[in-house]
Design an enzyme around this catalytic site. Structure first.
Site, PDB file in Angstrom:
ATOM      1  N   ARG A 102      51.795  30.075 -12.127  1.00 11.79           N
ATOM      2  CA  ARG A 102      50.915  29.058 -11.523  1.00 11.79           C
ATOM      3  C   ARG A 102      50.173  29.800 -10.417  1.00 11.79           C
ATOM      4  NH1 ARG A 102      51.654  22.787  -9.814  1.00 11.79           N
ATOM      5  NH2 ARG A 102      51.499  22.679 -12.070  1.00 11.79           N
ATOM      6  N   HIS A 129      44.692  23.789 -17.186  1.00 10.12           N
ATOM      7  CA  HIS A 129      46.087  23.326 -17.145  1.00 10.12           C
ATOM      8  C   HIS A 129      46.511  22.962 -18.571  1.00 10.12           C
ATOM      9  CE1 HIS A 129      49.750  22.101 -15.504  1.00 10.12           C
ATOM     10  NE2 HIS A 129      49.413  21.033 -14.806  1.00 10.12           N
ATOM     11  N   GLN A 132      49.613  20.804 -19.425  1.00 11.61           N
ATOM     12  CA  GLN A 132      49.368  19.388 -19.169  1.00 11.61           C
ATOM     13  C   GLN A 132      48.676  18.741 -20.371  1.00 11.61           C
ATOM     14  OE1 GLN A 132      50.142  17.498 -16.235  1.00 11.61           O
ATOM     15  NE2 GLN A 132      49.671  15.889 -17.701  1.00 11.61           N
ATOM     16  N   ASP A 224      42.643  12.211 -12.168  1.00 12.09           N
ATOM     17  CA  ASP A 224      43.435  13.228 -11.456  1.00 12.09           C
ATOM     18  C   ASP A 224      42.989  13.188  -9.995  1.00 12.09           C
ATOM     19  OD1 ASP A 224      44.995  15.425 -10.746  1.00 12.09           O
ATOM     20  OD2 ASP A 224      43.608  16.913 -11.582  1.00 12.09           O
ATOM     21  N   CYS A 264      47.834  13.020 -14.530  1.00 10.73           N
ATOM     22  CA  CYS A 264      48.756  14.150 -14.670  1.00 10.73           C
ATOM     23  C   CYS A 264      49.841  14.133 -13.589  1.00 10.73           C
ATOM     24  CB  CYS A 264      47.985  15.457 -14.642  1.00 10.73           C
ATOM     25  SG  CYS A 264      47.045  15.692 -13.129  1.00 10.73           S
ATOM     26  N   ARG A 292      55.800  16.239 -20.583  1.00 11.94           N
ATOM     27  CA  ARG A 292      55.680  17.642 -20.164  1.00 11.94           C
ATOM     28  C   ARG A 292      56.886  18.432 -20.667  1.00 11.94           C
ATOM     29  NH1 ARG A 292      52.509  18.992 -15.878  1.00 11.94           N
ATOM     30  NH2 ARG A 292      52.913  21.084 -16.693  1.00 11.94           N
TER      31      ARG A 292
HETATM   32  N1   CP Z   1      51.066  17.614 -13.385  1.00 14.96           N
HETATM   33  C1   CP Z   1      51.617  18.701 -12.829  1.00 14.96           C
HETATM   34  O1   CP Z   1      51.354  19.844 -13.203  1.00 14.96           O
HETATM   35  O2   CP Z   1      52.525  18.414 -11.854  1.00 14.96           O
HETATM   36  P1   CP Z   1      53.164  19.488 -10.866  1.00 14.96           P
HETATM   37  O3   CP Z   1      52.060  20.014  -9.995  1.00 14.96           O
HETATM   38  O4   CP Z   1      54.206  18.708 -10.100  1.00 14.96           O
HETATM   39  O5   CP Z   1      53.775  20.589 -11.678  1.00 14.96           O
HETATM   40  N1  NVA Z   2      43.951  19.222 -10.334  1.00 17.14           N
HETATM   41  C1  NVA Z   2      45.243  19.255  -9.692  1.00 17.14           C
HETATM   42  C2  NVA Z   2      46.329  19.128 -10.715  1.00 17.14           C
HETATM   43  C3  NVA Z   2      47.710  19.127 -10.169  1.00 17.14           C
HETATM   44  C4  NVA Z   2      48.761  19.037 -11.244  1.00 17.14           C
HETATM   45  C5  NVA Z   2      45.376  20.541  -8.898  1.00 17.14           C
HETATM   46  O1  NVA Z   2      44.940  21.604  -9.380  1.00 17.14           O
HETATM   47  O2  NVA Z   2      45.901  20.491  -7.790  1.00 17.14           O
END
Ligand code: CP
Ligand code: NVA
Length: 309
Positions: A102, A129, A132, A224, A264, A292
């Site tokens: 990440r 993502h 997701q 989101d 999400c 997920r």
């Molecule tokens: N939706 C999602 O990726 O959640 P987290 O940021 O908690 O992993």
């Molecule tokens: N768009 C958001 C998604 C989090 C799961 C971010 O990147 O923070």
């Protein structure tokens, strides 16, 4: 390293493979321990940003498949800070069997993959993502029992989550309307790519600035956060720009009567979505979050279990 399969964005799997992942995620839900393809395998999770769903779902999925997960948070290896990303990839991939990352920059995720001997999975970058999106599609499939011809509307920021969702929708024949302010459209190259693909497979990809027009008759509304991780300095400006893009009861009332609401998570209640909508019977967000786990287990099995569709 070119023969290693990575999952950095949706198009790293074919349409048949995508369908296989969705099917496999669904069918293993009731018996997640049925095979142990990750026995004696270690999956590292190297995260620069916080996470709840992605981290926990991967750790549990690895465990269910018989392997071990190793979580490395932002202060552990200081990914991208303490040494070049390519050195982390080269060394770590000699220790473990897969790396979930990440990271902020999508190019850094690509750099990890380019230098890794083992599969790299994108657990969210600023550009995409894809894990997701697997869960999103699984949730739609389970609710509607079909995907082709569904009408989905995304309301809010043209961000990483939308990019992967759009790439999934266009490949599966799901019509997608995107409603964002002019200044926060999806990335131009991604949008062009999905619109070009849509022309070849009878799928509609539409951008509509007015959220009220965009949700008319839609079967699912997806939103989101307006301020993604790393955009904290833009918070005030973005809150102003998105004020008309809240998913609330008035907006939901314009959609199909069985319209599902997707998010999400984490949600900022009172910003992009109201408490009322989050808690309404039309909300599928917790099924989506559960998915997920099932989608990521199917992905790990696919990439590491020697099971190719
Ligand atoms: N939706 C999602 O990726 O959640 P987290 O940021 O908690 O992993
Ligand atoms: N768009 C958001 C998604 C989090 C799961 C971010 O990147 O923070």
């Amino acid at each position: 390293m070119s023969d290693v399969r990575h999952f950095l964005e949706l198009h790293d799997v074919s349409v048949d493979e995508l369908k296989h992942l969705i099917q496999r995620a669904h069918e293993t839900k009731q018996n997640p321990h049925q095979s142990q393809p990750l026995k004696n395998k270690v999956v590292a999770l190297a995260f620069q940003k916080p996470s709840m769903r992605t981290r926990v779902a991967f750790e549990v999925a690895v465990n269910q498949l018989g392997g071990a997960a190793l979580y490395l948070g932002k202060d552990d290896i200081q990914l991208g800070k303490r040494e070049p990303v390519r050195d982390v990839a080269r060394v770590m991939s000699r220790y473990v069997d897969a790396i979930v990352v990440r990271m902020y920059g999508h190019d850094e995720v690509k750099e990890m993959a380019a230098n890794s001997r083992v599969p790299v999975i994108n657990g969210l970058s600023d550009g995409a993502h894809p894990c997701q999106a697997l869960a999103d599609i699984l949730t739609l499939q389970e609710h509607f029992k079909k995907l082709e011809g569904l009408k989905v509307t995304y309301v809010g920021d043209g961000n990483n989550v939308l990019h992967s969702l759009a790439r999934a929708c266009v490949r599966l024949g799901i019509h997608l309307t995107v409603s964002t302010p002019q200044a926060y459209k999806p990335d131009g190259a991604v949008w062009k790519e999905v619109c070009d693909l849509a022309k070849t497979n009878n799928t509609q990809m539409v951008w509509e600035e007015d959220p009220q027009k965009a949700v008319k008759g839609t079967q699912a509304i997806y939103t989101d956060v307006w301020i993604s991780m790393g955009q904290e300095e833009e918070a005030a400006q973005k809150r102003d720009a998105f004020a008309a893009y809240q998913v609330n009861a008035q907006l939901l009332a314009l959609a199909d009567s069985d319209c599902r609401v997707l998010h999400c998570l984490p949600a900022h209640r009172g910003e992009e979505i109201t408490d009322e909508v989050m808690e309404s019977p039309q909300s599928s967000v917790y099924d989506q979050a559960e998915n997920r786990l099932h989608a990521q287990r199917a992905l790990l099995e696919f990439l590491l279990g020697g099971r190719k569709s």
